[in-house]
Design a protein around this motif. Structure first.
Motif, PDB file in Angstrom:
ATOM      1  N   ALA B 213     -60.184  24.192 -21.088  1.00 29.43           N
ATOM      2  CA  ALA B 213     -59.922  22.808 -21.489  1.00 29.43           C
ATOM      3  C   ALA B 213     -58.439  22.495 -21.343  1.00 29.43           C
ATOM      4  CB  ALA B 213     -60.379  22.580 -22.925  1.00 29.43           C
ATOM      5  N   PHE B 217     -56.782  19.738 -18.948  1.00 28.87           N
ATOM      6  CA  PHE B 217     -55.909  18.709 -19.505  1.00 28.87           C
ATOM      7  C   PHE B 217     -54.599  18.620 -18.720  1.00 28.87           C
ATOM      8  CE2 PHE B 217     -52.379  17.582 -22.295  1.00 28.87           C
ATOM      9  CZ  PHE B 217     -52.766  16.311 -22.663  1.00 28.87           C
ATOM     10  N   LEU B 218     -54.063  19.778 -18.319  1.00 33.16           N
ATOM     11  CA  LEU B 218     -52.794  19.796 -17.584  1.00 33.16           C
ATOM     12  C   LEU B 218     -52.986  19.378 -16.132  1.00 33.16           C
ATOM     13  CD1 LEU B 218     -51.328  23.146 -18.942  1.00 33.16           C
ATOM     14  CD2 LEU B 218     -50.663  20.833 -19.601  1.00 33.16           C
ATOM     15  N   LEU B 233     -61.805  14.624 -21.260  1.00 39.39           N
ATOM     16  CA  LEU B 233     -60.700  14.318 -22.171  1.00 39.39           C
ATOM     17  C   LEU B 233     -59.443  13.973 -21.388  1.00 39.39           C
ATOM     18  CD1 LEU B 233     -61.023  17.103 -24.878  1.00 39.39           C
ATOM     19  CD2 LEU B 233     -61.513  14.685 -25.126  1.00 39.39           C
ATOM     20  N   ARG B 237     -57.855  10.025 -21.545  1.00 42.91           N
ATOM     21  CA  ARG B 237     -56.983  10.001 -22.709  1.00 42.91           C
ATOM     22  C   ARG B 237     -56.153   8.736 -22.816  1.00 42.91           C
ATOM     23  NH1 ARG B 237     -54.120  14.137 -19.680  1.00 42.91           N
ATOM     24  NH2 ARG B 237     -51.919  13.666 -19.414  1.00 42.91           N
ATOM     25  N   VAL B 240     -57.524   5.952 -25.182  1.00 38.81           N
ATOM     26  CA  VAL B 240     -57.818   6.391 -26.540  1.00 38.81           C
ATOM     27  C   VAL B 240     -57.891   5.239 -27.554  1.00 38.81           C
ATOM     28  CG1 VAL B 240     -55.412   7.014 -26.955  1.00 38.81           C
ATOM     29  CG2 VAL B 240     -57.177   8.020 -28.360  1.00 38.81           C
ATOM     30  N   THR B 241     -57.024   4.214 -27.423  1.00 43.72           N
ATOM     31  CA  THR B 241     -57.082   3.118 -28.393  1.00 43.72           C
ATOM     32  C   THR B 241     -58.180   2.112 -28.031  1.00 43.72           C
ATOM     33  OG1 THR B 241     -55.219   2.253 -27.145  1.00 43.72           O
ATOM     34  CG2 THR B 241     -54.755   3.112 -29.332  1.00 43.72           C
ATOM     35  N   PRO B 244     -62.183   4.734 -28.171  1.00 42.11           N
ATOM     36  CA  PRO B 244     -62.008   6.043 -28.833  1.00 42.11           C
ATOM     37  C   PRO B 244     -63.179   7.002 -28.623  1.00 42.11           C
ATOM     38  CG  PRO B 244     -62.134   4.244 -30.448  1.00 42.11           C
ATOM     39  CD  PRO B 244     -62.096   3.619 -29.115  1.00 42.11           C
ATOM     40  N   LEU B 247     -63.000  10.034 -26.275  1.00 41.31           N
ATOM     41  CA  LEU B 247     -62.325  11.277 -26.663  1.00 41.31           C
ATOM     42  C   LEU B 247     -63.064  12.014 -27.761  1.00 41.31           C
ATOM     43  CD1 LEU B 247     -59.865   9.903 -25.149  1.00 41.31           C
ATOM     44  CD2 LEU B 247     -58.530  11.433 -26.546  1.00 41.31           C
ATOM     45  N   ILE B 248     -63.772  11.242 -28.609  1.00 37.31           N
ATOM     46  CA  ILE B 248     -64.442  11.888 -29.740  1.00 37.31           C
ATOM     47  C   ILE B 248     -65.540  12.835 -29.269  1.00 37.31           C
ATOM     48  CG2 ILE B 248     -65.920  11.483 -31.737  1.00 37.31           C
ATOM     49  CD1 ILE B 248     -64.282   8.995 -32.306  1.00 37.31           C
ATOM     50  N   GLY B 251     -64.463  16.028 -27.192  1.00 40.51           N
ATOM     51  CA  GLY B 251     -63.633  16.861 -28.070  1.00 40.51           C
ATOM     52  C   GLY B 251     -64.467  17.575 -29.107  1.00 40.51           C
ATOM     53  N   MET B 252     -65.369  16.816 -29.760  1.00 46.72           N
ATOM     54  CA  MET B 252     -66.227  17.429 -30.774  1.00 46.72           C
ATOM     55  C   MET B 252     -67.104  18.522 -30.152  1.00 46.72           C
ATOM     56  SD  MET B 252     -65.541  16.219 -33.673  1.00 46.72           S
ATOM     57  CE  MET B 252     -66.873  16.742 -34.702  1.00 46.72           C
ATOM     58  N   ILE B 254     -66.396  20.440 -27.608  1.00 47.53           N
ATOM     59  CA  ILE B 254     -65.580  21.646 -27.400  1.00 47.53           C
ATOM     60  C   ILE B 254     -65.392  22.369 -28.732  1.00 47.53           C
ATOM     61  CG2 ILE B 254     -63.313  22.553 -26.736  1.00 47.53           C
ATOM     62  CD1 ILE B 254     -63.051  20.313 -24.755  1.00 47.53           C
ATOM     63  N   VAL B 255     -64.966  21.606 -29.772  1.00 44.12           N
ATOM     64  CA  VAL B 255     -64.700  22.231 -31.071  1.00 44.12           C
ATOM     65  C   VAL B 255     -65.947  22.949 -31.588  1.00 44.12           C
ATOM     66  CG1 VAL B 255     -64.103  21.801 -33.469  1.00 44.12           C
ATOM     67  CG2 VAL B 255     -62.896  20.592 -31.670  1.00 44.12           C
TER      68      VAL B 255
END
Lengths: 315, 283
Positions: B213, B217-218, B233, B237, B240-241, B244, B247-248, B251-252, B254-255
């Motif tokens: 990940a 990202f890089l 992501l 990115r 994001v505003t 949203p 990204l949620i 990201g969730m 992955i977590v």
């Protein structure tokens, strides 16, 4: 202790030399003429020929290595293709940000990781322990850049408490207050590492608490807090200190990502940008500097470990 | 059969770890059956339906190309499984062989382990970045790079564990009965290392997800068109505003997957041979 220090210093030298060979070979593994690679696409054939002669690229590889090593030992890491500046000064310009970021992160790791780890170990088996140790594992499972993006969203965009990106030098306007630029990045970077320290403090405190001297301390009626802090935690810290070398490596790796998220002018972002710009001399220079730094930190950790626990140097 | 009992004891009474295991089973099913589960083509662009909010028919909304985020997330599970198993395979095969051989043939081993030490002087992501500079962005190269990075730690761990087993009586017995080197290493020593290897595999799987990940990202990981959670992501990115949800969800995912893998690894570690417990460093 002196003999141990000498021994560790002596074993460092061959590892350092071997690592330097790998870093040297890095440029030679890229397909193409190394002189042309080091000078970039805009170089004229004359410039390529001149660098080729200087670095001895037509001579055997081991001769080239010694020429390169000689230059490195004199502080000459080559010239950046993109900046047209010596690599060492390019790296130097990112050093302030990276060192300050790492230091602030270390402070967070200690302030957050140690107390929660102690709490988790002293309340072993209770709901406090379950929440803190699962919470720590969860924190270690979050990608740093994702956490960083959300911290920016909440604290910079919505609340407007902290700046979202960049870092002016401490010598610029604002002075020491410029550190607020590093608050969110250092918290981002600290989260997964503090989580590892929590798990480690807990595990090593539980290990120590099974030892005889702890049973004796309890048997003679010492207060449980005193036993936990003076008899268990102090000994558990030895294992934690030993892990700081590992934490340092993790910091370097994750700083690359964190500095990119927060657009900090540090060494980590320099690596990523140099890879995208194909600025090979800078990539090579940064790798070399970090590897040497990492080895020195590991040596310092080992020596500190031997001082804290004299049994180590006697082995 | 032995492995089954090992799993049963590991998960007995550990609800969180069992939930983690079930989550990983779900991810694997999603990865295998991605074309059946995903309602849309993950690569299909729909300029009119850009940045649609989560709802029906786009459960997780759409991204800035109008691609269905849910379908991309389902196909992302496929990348997660491929990258995870691939890196584990590379790390265990390369690192495992080096570690075992080094512990068995001591003179060669001394040299090989010094080489591993040198490689370990490079912090993980830095080494991955250096290797990626030399290679193109592709699924195979990402697996290779992450696998090589973790092969060093695996070699170190297996070296230690094989050394411990070498002194055991059953190895002496095998030597006396005339077993060859190959047979001793792979028929007598290796079967004893299966459960610690499983533990090591689950931690590598978890770390590999985070590293992949980070590389995505890089902009140095999988090619941008590949639907992986990291790429989702990375690409979205800047919205994001505005959106949203983009990204949620990835990201969730992955977590949850990394957390589950860590929980499973932790549960397995507690039920392996106590001699090997301290060898494996996870979370």
């Amino acid at each position: 202790m002196l003999a141990y220090t000498a021994k560790r210093l002596l074993t460092l030298i061959p590892t350092l030399l071997a690592a330097s060979i790998l870093v040297f070979l890095f440029v030679h593994l890229i397909p193409g003429d190394p002189a042309a690679i080091l000078l970039g696409d805009t170089a004229t054939p004359e410039e390529v020929a001149q660098l080729s002669a200087e670095m001895g690229f037509d001579r055997p590889l081991y001769v080239q290595y010694f020429i390169w090593l000689g230059n490195v030992l004199q502080g000459d890491l080559g010239t950046s293709i993109f900046f047209r500046q010596p690599v060492l000064s390019v790296i130097g310009s990112g050093a302030e940000t990276s060192i300050l970021l790492a230091s602030m992160t270390m402070i967070w790791i200690i302030l957050i990781g140690l107390p929660i780890g102690i709490l988790s170990a002293t309340k072993q088996g209770t709901w406090i322990d379950q929440i803190t140790s699962s919470g720590a594992m969860l924190a270690a499972s979050i990608p740093t850049f994702w956490l960083g993006l959300y911290l920016i969203m909440i604290f910079s965009v919505t609340l407007g408490w902290f700046p979202s990106s960049g870092f002016p030098s401490l010598s610029d306007h604002g002075g020491i207050t410029n550190l607020r630029y590093l608050l969110l990045p250092s918290l981002t970077l600290a989260a997964p590492n503090a989580a590892l320290i929590v798990r480690l403090v807990r595990a090593s405190m539980l290990d120590v608490s099974r030892e005889d001297h702890v049973r004796t301390a309890r048997a003679k009626g010492l207060h449980p807090t005193r036993v936990a802090i003076k008899h268990i935690f102090r000994n558990a810290l030895i294992a934690v200190a030993a892990a700081f070398g590992f934490t340092f490596a993790a910091l370097i790796s994750e700083a690359v990502v964190t500095e990119t998220v927060f657009s900090l002018p540090g060494i980590g972002r320099l690596v990523v940008q140099s890879i995208l710009r194909r600025d090979y001399p800078v990539i090579q220079g940064v790798i070399l500097v970090i590897v040497v730094l990492y080895m020195v930190v590991n040596l310092a950790v080992d020596l500190a470990y031997a001082r804290l626990d004299p049994r180590v140097s006697l082995k | 059969m032995n492995t089954l009992i090992f799993f049963q004891t590991a998960f007995a009474g550990r609800r969180l770890a069992t939930l983690g295991f079930l989550w990983l089973v779900m991810i694997t099913v999603a990865a295998l059956a991605a074309p059946l589960i995903a309602p849309f083509d993950p690569l299909e662009i729909d300029p009119v339906g850009r940045l649609a909010e989560p709802g029906w028919p786009n459960l997780f909304g759409t991204d800035h190309f109008g691609r269905d985020t849910f379908s991309r997330a389902v196909y992302g599970a496929r990348m997660t499984v491929i990258i995870g198993t691939g890196s584990v395979a590379v790390a265990l095969l390369a690192g495992g062989l080096i570690g075992m051989i080094s512990a068995y043939f001591t003179r060669l081993g001394h040299f090989l382990m010094r080489c591993v030490d040198v490689l370990m002087a490079f912090p993980a992501l830095l080494m991955a970045l250096a290797l990626i500079t030399l290679l193109e962005r592709s699924v195979f190269n990402t697996i290779l790079v992450i696998g090589i990075v973790y092969a060093t730690t695996t070699a170190r761990i297996l070296y230690g564990m094989t050394l411990k087993l070498r002194g055991e009586v059953f190895v002496d017995a095998a030597v006396c009965s005339g077993a060859g080197h190959f047979s001793i290493l792979f028929r007598h020593i290796l079967p004893n290392l299966v459960s610690p290897l499983l533990v090591q595999a689950s931690f590598i799987f978890a770390f590999a997800q985070l590293q992949a990940a980070a590389l995505d990202f890089l902009g140095l990981g999988l090619p941008p068109e590949v639907p992986s959670w990291g790429n989702m992501l990375s690409e979205e990115r800047i919205y994001v505003t505005r959106a949203p949800w983009l990204l949620i969800y990835p990201g969730m995912l992955i977590v949850l997957s990394v957390f589950s893998m860590n929980l499973v690894g932790d549960a397995l570690r507690d039920s392996i041979d106590p001699r090997f417990k301290d060898d494996i460093a996870g979370v």
